[in-house]
Design an enzyme around this catalytic site. Structure first.
Site, PDB file in Angstrom:
ATOM      1  N   GLY A   1       4.324   1.400  -1.486  1.00 59.91           N
ATOM      2  CA  GLY A   1       5.068   1.458  -2.740  1.00 59.91           C
ATOM      3  C   GLY A   1       4.221   1.324  -3.982  1.00 59.91           C
ATOM      4  O   GLY A   1       4.607   1.810  -5.053  1.00 59.91           O
ATOM      5  N   GLU A   2       3.060   0.648  -3.881  1.00 58.55           N
ATOM      6  CA  GLU A   2       2.228   0.456  -5.072  1.00 58.55           C
ATOM      7  C   GLU A   2       1.089   1.467  -5.189  1.00 58.55           C
ATOM      8  O   GLU A   2       0.474   1.574  -6.241  1.00 58.55           O
ATOM      9  CB  GLU A   2       1.650  -0.961  -5.077  1.00 58.55           C
TER      10      GLU A   2
ATOM     11  N   ASP B  82       0.800  -1.222   0.000  1.00 57.12           N
ATOM     12  CA  ASP B  82       0.000   0.000   0.000  1.00 57.12           C
ATOM     13  C   ASP B  82       0.832   1.271   0.000  1.00 57.12           C
ATOM     14  O   ASP B  82       0.310   2.342  -0.314  1.00 57.12           O
ATOM     15  CB  ASP B  82      -0.951  -0.003   1.206  1.00 57.12           C
TER      16      ASP B  82
ATOM     17  N   ASP C 241      15.220   6.539  11.848  1.00 57.80           N
ATOM     18  CA  ASP C 241      16.570   7.077  11.717  1.00 57.80           C
ATOM     19  C   ASP C 241      16.965   7.649  13.082  1.00 57.80           C
ATOM     20  O   ASP C 241      16.586   8.753  13.448  1.00 57.80           O
ATOM     21  CB  ASP C 241      16.559   8.159  10.631  1.00 57.80           C
TER      22      ASP C 241
ATOM     23  N   VAL D 257      -7.242   3.037   1.458  1.00 54.89           N
ATOM     24  CA  VAL D 257      -6.642   2.325   0.334  1.00 54.89           C
ATOM     25  C   VAL D 257      -7.659   1.299  -0.153  1.00 54.89           C
ATOM     26  O   VAL D 257      -7.699   0.159   0.320  1.00 54.89           O
ATOM     27  CB  VAL D 257      -5.314   1.649   0.741  1.00 54.89           C
TER      28      VAL D 257
ATOM     29  N   TYR E 195      -9.726  -0.946   2.624  1.00 51.76           N
ATOM     30  CA  TYR E 195      -9.219  -0.781   3.985  1.00 51.76           C
ATOM     31  C   TYR E 195      -8.952   0.690   4.311  1.00 51.76           C
ATOM     32  O   TYR E 195      -8.607   1.489   3.438  1.00 51.76           O
ATOM     33  CB  TYR E 195      -7.927  -1.566   4.186  1.00 51.76           C
TER      34      TYR E 195
END
EC number: 1.4.3.-
Length: 648
Positions: free
Chosen positions: A301-302, A299, A442, A380, A383
């Site tokens: 990256g695509e 969800d 990070d 998305v 969902y």
């Protein structure tokens, strides 16, 4: 073009691009001449400077301000960096053989293309469906399975449902067995698969307040009141709250980003994390049938959860005294859109912070806890996901993922029981599936150079000489010194956690200052390591990864996961075998949520929770909340303070 003027409020190098800056970047790309007549703008976002440059920056100092762009030009993918200081393209690179994620505009156009296709219409007519306006079509990412017939096309697999009315959930009546393979570049249906007819489930999924029947009337008003205003202070993208400070960022792919999270400890600004964001997520389904066996949506990256963020509503999504952050983004055609109230910032009461009652004197000291919550929601397809970062007065940082929305369901013959799912309504079943969320953390615990130690608790030897009552146990710390060992497994039975320490800074007790990653829900993936989804999402097989810092290594499954046959993210980063001891490191944490659906999840599922915490572990010399004042009790039968003797 002339130099792009800085907009008011964009003086900090991590401030997201303003609407004016986005429009200027689009103009630079169009006037450059190297990206065709009508490039598709997939991504336009701030190209964040190197960490050390930002940490060395001071207000008024010059630091390059740049935009990072992903463009689709005649079916090819290009990256470009645009300087906002010189209004020029400073870097361009053709990315051969990759596909950026699916855009919202492609969602809309794909549905139109499928519904106009004669083969799709014939498949529906075969099932007695002739009112195509009632059909809804969702494009799912095509993935990669090794049997691709159109490997060079930009693809989606489109699934169909039949909506009874605007008041039903839309996903309650799947037109099972009908899948359209769509070329998204040409918006043409390449093939309609028909795996056999299954009768439509008899009931729809009505869920609006007007359609579910009488609403209960015994819920009394609950008001969240802050008569003196909130304890947080917001200046542009910078937030301060009870010692905490951070900057708010946002990208089309990741959504909410927290920058430069720090704690003011008795006048000393102490960094904790430089950057924290959702890096990737994938939802592998466990059903081997043709209807569901290619459902493995990434969800982030695509699709990009930032592109799919909701506008939030006071009183519904958020309660109390709220500060909202708006977001500006660029559409596929280069238009700048302003999204209102995307990020919510507010305080919440969180019960008891600490308490002790002296049973001899009956004197009781109690302090109330509160937390600062910053969140956003994204839809998305079926969902809905909420991502809630919470900061606590004791130094804890917490991520709470809220999963809700509608199950992805299939029709099932009457009288049969599904093996790979659960019946949630008559002739309607939801496949078993998992949700894996990877967060890129990070770390900068009291400085840039950190180390990670894996902490297990072990029993002392079964030896009465050293362990006379066989009850002794102690923590064992193992340094993760190199990326070759950076992929770690969870072990809740050993109480395993990971401690990020700064070896060069010690607390008053001589201990290296640190923060501990405490996992929440973890689960192993049930897809085999050689499964297509595992080859593309290796990150799901290890709850923790540790890598050396690189500003361009942002995504756990790689920069371009859409239709990519393999993981180009964490496994590739780890192969560099960089040193991890007393250096600039990044911690990647995968949260696994295991979902065996229930009838109670239909038609809209109650919120399920998953997440993790980062807890101060030697970072402070003692409990940092000792200076929290007692709360006045203004709502009890006798007004007073929380440090009075307890009544008997």
């Amino acid at each position: 073009m002339d130099d792009i003027a800085r907009t008011e409020g964009t003086d900090h190098p991590l401030t997201p691009l303003s609407a004016e800056e986005l429009a200027a970047v689009v103009a630079v790309i169009r006037e450059d001449g190297g990206f065709g007549d009508a490039p598709i703008f997939h991504t336009v976002t701030l190209y964040e400077p190197h960490k050390r440059d930002v940490l060395g920056w001071s207000p008024g100092a010059a630091l390059a301000r740049e935009a990072f762009c992903i463009l689709m030009v005649d079916g090819q993918t290009w990256e470009a960096v645009v300087s906002l200081d010189t209004a020029s393209v400073t870097r361009r690179e053709h990315k051969a053989g990759v596909q950026p994620g699916i855009l919202l505009e492609e969602f809309v156009d794909c549905e139109k293309a499928v519904k106009a296709d004669p083969a799709w219409q014939a498949a529906l007519k075969k099932r007695g469906i002739t009112d195509f306006d009632r059909a809804i079509v969702d494009p799912w990412s095509a993935g990669f399975y090794g049997d691709e017939r159109w490997p060079d096309r930009r693809l989606a697999r489109a699934y169909t449902w039949l909506r009874g009315s605007d008041d039903d959930v839309g996903y309650g009546r799947p037109v099972d067995g009908v899948h359209a393979v769509v070329d998204l570049e040409r918006m043409a249906v390449l093939e309609v698969e028909d795996h056999g007819e299954v009768a439509l489930p008899p009931l729809s999924g009505h869920y609006t307040a007007d359609s579910v029947g009488p609403l209960r009337d015994d819920i009394k008003a609950l008001e969240i009141v802050q008569p003196d205003g909130p304890s947080f202070h917001v200046d542009g993208q910078h937030v301060e709250w009870l010692g905490w400070s951070f900057r708010v960022g946002f990208t089309p792919r990741e959504g909410l980003v927290l920058h430069q999270l720090a704690y003011n400890d008795q006048g000393r600004e102490r960094p904790v994390m430089y950057r924290a964001a959702l890096s990737e997520m994938v939802v592998p389904y466990g059903d081997p049938t043709p209807v569901h066996n290619r459902k493995n949506a990434f969800d982030v990256g695509e699709y990009g959860v930032g592109r799919l963020a909701n506008t939030l509503t006071l009183g519904c999504d958020c309660l109390g005294t709220i500060h909202y952050f708006d977001v500006d983004q660029v559409t596929a055609t280069g238009e700048v859109v302003h999204m209102n109230r995307v990020i919510c910032l507010h305080e919440e009461d969180y019960g008891t912070l600490w308490k002790h009652t002296d049973w001899r004197t009956e004197h009781s000291e109690v302090r109330r806890s509160r937390r600062l919550v910053i969140s956003f929601f994204a839809t998305v397809g079926n969902y809905d996901y909420g991502f809630y970062w919470s900061l606590y007065q004791d130094g804890t940082v917490e991520m709470d993922i809220k999963l809700t929305g509608c199950l992805s369901v299939g029709a099932f013959p009457p009288g049969e029981t599904p093996q790979y799912g659960t019946l949630v309504a008559p002739q309607l079943y939801a496949p078993i599936h998992q949700h894996f969320f990877n967060f890129r953390l990070d770390m900068t615990v009291d400085g840039v150079d950190n180390s990670v130690r894996e902490i297990d608790t072990v029993a002392a030897p079964h030896d009465t000489a050293v362990n006379p009552h066989l009850n002794a146990y102690h923590p064992v710390s193992t340094l993760i010194a190199n990326e070759r060992d950076g992929a770690r497994q969870a072990d809740p039975l050993a109480g395993r956690q990971w401690k990020i320490v700064n070896p060069s800074v010690t607390n008053a007790l001589g201990q290296a200052v640190g923060y501990a990653l405490v996992p929440g829900e973890t689960v192993r993936p049930f897809a085999y390591p050689d499964a297509p989804v595992s080859r593309r999402a290796a990150f799901i097989h290890h709850p923790v990864w540790i890598t050396a810092y690189d500003r361009d290594e942002l995504f756990a499954a790689g920069d371009y996961i859409n239709q990519n046959p393999a993981d180009t993210g964490l496994t590739a980063y780890a192969r560099r075998q960089r040193d991890l001891d007393d250096t600039d490191i990044v911690l990647w944490h995968t949260v696994g949520h295991h979902h065996i659906p229930r009838p109670e999840d239909w038609p809209v599922m109650p919120v399920a929770h998953a997440g993790f915490a980062l807890r101060a572990s030697g970072f402070f010399d003692r409990n940092p909340t000792m200076n929290v004042p007692p709360s006045a009790s203004s709502h009890s039968r006798h007004a007073g303070c929380c440090n009075e003797p307890s009544s008997t």
